[in-house]
Design an enzyme around this catalytic site. Structure first.
Site, PDB file in Angstrom:
ATOM      1  N   ASP A 136      -2.735   1.557   7.288  1.00 39.94           N
ATOM      2  CA  ASP A 136      -1.999   1.303   5.870  1.00 39.94           C
ATOM      3  C   ASP A 136      -1.637  -0.070   5.891  1.00 39.94           C
ATOM      4  O   ASP A 136      -1.682  -0.970   4.758  1.00 39.94           O
ATOM      5  CB  ASP A 136      -0.392   2.041   6.082  1.00 39.94           C
ATOM      6  CG  ASP A 136      -0.760   3.551   5.861  1.00 39.94           C
ATOM      7  OD1 ASP A 136      -1.706   3.948   5.034  1.00 39.94           O
ATOM      8  OD2 ASP A 136      -0.069   4.308   6.565  1.00 39.94           O
ATOM      9  N   ASP A 140       0.819  -1.046  -0.001  1.00 39.04           N
ATOM     10  CA  ASP A 140      -0.018   0.167   0.027  1.00 39.04           C
ATOM     11  C   ASP A 140       1.027   1.147  -0.099  1.00 39.04           C
ATOM     12  O   ASP A 140       1.639   1.378   0.901  1.00 39.04           O
ATOM     13  CB  ASP A 140      -0.964  -0.022   1.341  1.00 39.04           C
ATOM     14  CG  ASP A 140      -1.825   1.240   1.312  1.00 39.04           C
ATOM     15  OD1 ASP A 140      -2.763   1.395   0.513  1.00 39.04           O
ATOM     16  OD2 ASP A 140      -1.559   1.830   2.177  1.00 39.04           O
ATOM     17  N   CYS A 199     -16.552  -5.857  13.584  1.00 36.15           N
ATOM     18  CA  CYS A 199     -16.135  -6.556  14.470  1.00 36.15           C
ATOM     19  C   CYS A 199     -15.088  -6.428  15.604  1.00 36.15           C
ATOM     20  O   CYS A 199     -14.576  -6.802  16.548  1.00 36.15           O
ATOM     21  CB  CYS A 199     -15.401  -7.869  13.764  1.00 36.15           C
ATOM     22  SG  CYS A 199     -14.041  -7.024  13.068  1.00 36.15           S
ATOM     23  N   GLU A 231      -1.190  -1.841  -5.113  1.00 37.51           N
ATOM     24  CA  GLU A 231      -2.507  -1.104  -5.135  1.00 37.51           C
ATOM     25  C   GLU A 231      -2.321  -0.296  -6.629  1.00 37.51           C
ATOM     26  O   GLU A 231      -1.660   0.507  -6.773  1.00 37.51           O
ATOM     27  CB  GLU A 231      -2.728  -0.391  -4.109  1.00 37.51           C
ATOM     28  CG  GLU A 231      -4.114   0.489  -4.060  1.00 37.51           C
ATOM     29  CD  GLU A 231      -4.173   1.533  -3.009  1.00 37.51           C
ATOM     30  OE1 GLU A 231      -5.198   1.764  -2.559  1.00 37.51           O
ATOM     31  OE2 GLU A 231      -3.014   1.701  -2.283  1.00 37.51           O
ATOM     32  N   CYS A 260     -12.404  -1.543  13.074  1.00 33.49           N
ATOM     33  CA  CYS A 260     -13.792  -2.136  12.519  1.00 33.49           C
ATOM     34  C   CYS A 260     -14.856  -1.625  13.329  1.00 33.49           C
ATOM     35  O   CYS A 260     -14.919  -1.992  14.429  1.00 33.49           O
ATOM     36  CB  CYS A 260     -13.443  -3.360  11.959  1.00 33.49           C
ATOM     37  SG  CYS A 260     -14.944  -4.122  11.103  1.00 33.49           S
ATOM     38  N   CYS A 268     -12.563  -9.402   8.855  1.00 30.47           N
ATOM     39  CA  CYS A 268     -13.993  -9.875   8.683  1.00 30.47           C
ATOM     40  C   CYS A 268     -14.526  -9.433   7.244  1.00 30.47           C
ATOM     41  O   CYS A 268     -15.750  -9.876   7.001  1.00 30.47           O
ATOM     42  CB  CYS A 268     -15.034  -9.337   9.655  1.00 30.47           C
ATOM     43  SG  CYS A 268     -15.202  -7.342   9.523  1.00 30.47           S
TER      44      CYS A 268
END
Length: 297
Positions: A249, A72, A242, A156, A239, A223
């Site tokens: 990054d 990334d 979850c 990416e 998140c 997830c």
């Protein structure tokens, strides 16, 4: 072309019309690759003479470990690897940037066409050339490291040309935040994203892949939930589904390594595990299905 290596540091080349010219071997010119060069070019840049030899390097063989890495690319962290490593392209120091500003002020105050203005601009060009050399050297070393360590290297997919386009607009429709966008463009181009990707592809042909960029930074690598609010800041990812916590990054690089980009994948429950159908809880960035009713006659 006739090239003779004098010692570990110096060699000489026979230039037509000039005779023998000595030159200092750089790190890339040492070893047995120098005699394999077919052509060369002598140039003068920023007060220094350079002899560039055209050599086609051999591809670096894969290590055969089956390792896959996702990369990334960003401005704060140049390359965040999915294995946790963070690599930064070297920039000019604070002292060197202060010297550039000092010489630019002197050039602005010097009379037009004077030797003082030319000397000040030459010093600025020398400092900027030093930054370019550092960036090229870092890209060469990093691309070699990636080609020797991993079998598959996934980047990416970024359209750098469009990302660094000027925001000044036109006379009829002037742009907004032009100076801020110009600073962001300079910071982006100083990271060497395109050169790193290109040199890695040349050293590891057939082992470099591009992963679509959409959703890679918003998807939870644990997830699979896609939510804009999960990206708390430039460095923090939490998140909302979850509760998985990770560096933003590093989370994006894990998604790139898994090839998860562009199209959302089925989410996993936070309990017993296993893949389930999409939850009724909607996401701000999650594409929603369209219901179409067709009348029957």
């Amino acid at each position: 072309m006739v090239v003779q290596k004098l010692n570990r540091r110096w060699a000489q080349v026979k230039v037509p019309g000039c005779g023998w010219v000595r030159f200092r071997l750089s790190a890339k010119g040492k070893g047995a690759r120098l005699p394999a060069a077919k052509t060369f070019r002598v140039s003068y840049r920023n007060g220094q003479w350079h002899a560039a030899f055209a050599v086609v390097p051999e591809p670096i063989p894969a290590p055969g470990t089956g390792g896959v890495v996702g990369i990334d690319r960003g401005v704060r962290i140049t390359a965040a690897l999915s294995d946790g490593r963070k690599l930064n392209c070297p920039q000019l120091t604070v002292k060197e940037r202060a010297q550039i500003r000092k010489h630019q002020r002197r050039a602005a105050h010097a009379p037009k066409g004077s030797s003082r203005k030319a000397a000040a601009y030459a010093k600025v060009a020398g400092l900027k050339a030093r930054e370019v050399n550092r960036r090229k050297d870092w890209c060469e070393k990093t691309s070699t490291l990636l080609a020797r360590t991993y079998d598959v290297i996934r980047f990416e997919k970024l359209n750098i040309k469009n990302m660094t386009r000027s925001a000044k607009g036109t006379v009829e429709q002037p742009g907004r935040n032009v100076r801020q966008k110009a600073g962001l463009n300079r910071g982006t181009l100083a990271q060497g994203w395109g050169l790193l990707r290109r040199r890695t592809e040349q050293k590891a042909p057939g082992r470099v892949e591009d992963v679509p960029a959409p959703f890679t930074s918003l998807r939870c690598s644990a997830c699979g939930w896609i939510e804009k609010k999960s990206r708390k800041s430039q460095a923090d990812f939490v998140c909302v589904f979850c509760g998985f916590t990770c560096n933003a990054d590093e989370n994006a690089s894990i998604n790139v390594a898994a090839g998860q980009g562009g199209i959302p994948r089925p989410r996993q429950t936070a309990g017993a595990g296993g893949v389930t159908a999409a939850s009724s809880r909607s996401s701000a960035r999650e594409p929603q299905p369209i219901r179409v009713e067709i009348p029957l006659f």
